[in-house]
Design an enzyme around this catalytic site. Structure first.
Site, mmCIF file in Angstrom:
data_model
loop_
_atom_site.group_PDB
_atom_site.id
_atom_site.type_symbol
_atom_site.label_atom_id
_atom_site.label_comp_id
_atom_site.label_asym_id
_atom_site.label_seq_id
_atom_site.Cartn_x
_atom_site.Cartn_y
_atom_site.Cartn_z
ATOM 1 N N SER A 143 0.648 -8.569 0.343
ATOM 2 C CA SER A 143 1.344 -7.289 0.153
ATOM 3 C C SER A 143 2.797 -7.485 0.559
ATOM 4 O O SER A 143 3.129 -8.436 1.277
ATOM 5 C CB SER A 143 0.696 -6.239 1.064
ATOM 6 O OG SER A 143 1.478 -5.075 1.121
ATOM 7 N N TYR A 156 -1.833 -2.465 9.949
ATOM 8 C CA TYR A 156 -2.048 -3.095 8.635
ATOM 9 C C TYR A 156 -1.068 -4.239 8.351
ATOM 10 O O TYR A 156 -1.493 -5.350 7.976
ATOM 11 C CB TYR A 156 -1.974 -2.000 7.555
ATOM 12 C CG TYR A 156 -2.096 -2.448 6.129
ATOM 13 C CD1 TYR A 156 -3.330 -2.778 5.568
ATOM 14 C CD2 TYR A 156 -0.973 -2.522 5.314
ATOM 15 C CE1 TYR A 156 -3.436 -3.165 4.235
ATOM 16 C CE2 TYR A 156 -1.071 -2.900 3.985
ATOM 17 C CZ TYR A 156 -2.298 -3.223 3.448
ATOM 18 O OH TYR A 156 -2.401 -3.603 2.123
ATOM 19 N N LYS A 160 -1.583 -8.270 7.290
ATOM 20 C CA LYS A 160 -1.072 -8.836 6.037
ATOM 21 C C LYS A 160 -0.094 -9.991 6.312
ATOM 22 O O LYS A 160 -0.033 -10.949 5.535
ATOM 23 C CB LYS A 160 -0.433 -7.743 5.175
ATOM 24 C CG LYS A 160 -1.464 -6.815 4.514
ATOM 25 C CD LYS A 160 -2.360 -7.566 3.506
ATOM 26 C CE LYS A 160 -3.266 -6.643 2.703
ATOM 27 N NZ LYS A 160 -4.179 -7.373 1.806
#
Ligand SMILES: NC(=O)c1ccc[n+]([C@@H]2O[C@H](COP(=O)([O-])OP(=O)(O)OC[C@H]3O[C@@H](n4cnc5c(N)ncnc54)[C@H](O)[C@@H]3O)[C@@H](O)[C@H]2O)c1
Length: 259
Positions: A143, A156, A160
């Site tokens: 991402s 998050y 990632k």
């Protein structure tokens, strides 16, 4: 049907919807055989029923990628049903959004169990077969959160970022054995997950408009636009691409701030 992925036997996670579903459609259209995995068994079954695939081109199982034993069993089943796996697409992921001081240990663990350990579990189960057969391709769906931060989305982006580290570590370990490991980093993509994120904010319509305005082209990606990049990256069209991260975000991550 085209043939850019003829001979590819792909283990794809998070295939029941969103980006994973679009990747499944695109890979089938290029002649690949697929083994699909998702936590949501009923949705996966429905998704598979809606995919147009020649006989014997799809196998699937409901499994949690954070469970190493379940994934090892899924890989054995995949090998039996579609043949030895020579491509892995680690797509399944979850949004865990909080702030550093509010995030609970449970949220931290879920974030890492799925977004990092899940990918590692699949790599661990599939790499030995790839190495024994002379190589393969692994693609991790990362991402723009892998190298930029949006406040209030913690932890998050931490996971990632780690997924990019996993990509590079495995890529360098196994390059000599013919295995390529790369990452694909989408920005915002038209999925239920993104809609849910906007809906979690005070003014969803304003949040959507603000996001679109951040993009130089004034729009976000379709799932198909991400899937087409994934097809390229696991195909034989980029045999020397290794330890790379391909950013597919319409230019979003290059913007310092709007004019
Ligand atoms: N949607 C975006 O804008 C966007 C942007 C950048 C990166 N990504 C990444 O792309 C990937 C796919 O995102 P999406 O938006 O299509 O998500 P999605 O929620 O639409 O689909 C994800 C799928 O993964 C499955 N899944 C979740 N946890 C699982 C587990 N433990 N085991 C097996 N399956 C599990 C879900 O059931 C779901 O079907 C994710 O890794 C996500 O982080 C998405």
């Amino acid at each position: 049907m085209a043939d850019r992925l003829l001979g590819k036997r792909i283990f794809l996670t998070g295939a029941a919807q969103g980006i994973g579903f679009a990747i499944a459609q695109a890979c089938l259209a290029e002649g690949a055989k697929l083994f699909l995995v998702d936590l949501d068994g009923p949705l996966l079954k429905k998704t598979v029923a809606g995919l147009a695939a020649p006989q014997g081109h799809i196998g699937y199982v409901a499994a949690d990628i954070s469970n190493g034993k379940a994934i090892a069993a899924a890989v054995r089943r995949a090998d039996n049903e579609i043949g030895p796996i020579n491509a892995l697409i680690n797509n399944a992921g979850v949004n865990v959004f909080s702030t550093p001081l509010k995030a609970s240990e449970k949220e931290w663990n879920r974030n890492f169990d799925v977004n990092v350990k899940g990918a590692w579990n699949c790599c661990k189960a599939i790499l030995p077969g790839m190495i024994a057969s002379g190589g393969g391709a692994i693609l991790n769906i990362a991402s723009t959160h892998s190298f930029t931060i949006i406040p209030h989305t913690f932890p998050y982006p931490v996971a990632k970022h780690a997924l990019l580290g996993l990509t590079r570590s495995l890529a360098l370990e196994y390059a000599g054995q013919g295995v390529r490991v790369n990452a694909l980093a989408p920005g915002y993509v038209e999925t239920q997950k993104v809609t849910d994120y906007w809906n979690s904010l005070a003014d969803p319509a304003a949040a959507r408009a603000k996001t679109l305005a951040l993009h130089p082209g004034g729009r976000i990606a379709s799932t198909r636009e991400i899937a087409m990049a994934a097809v390229f990256m696991i195909s034989e069209e980029c045999p020397f691409m290794n330890a790379a991260c391909l950013v597919v975000d319409g230019g979003l991550s290059q913007l310092q701030h709007p004019a």
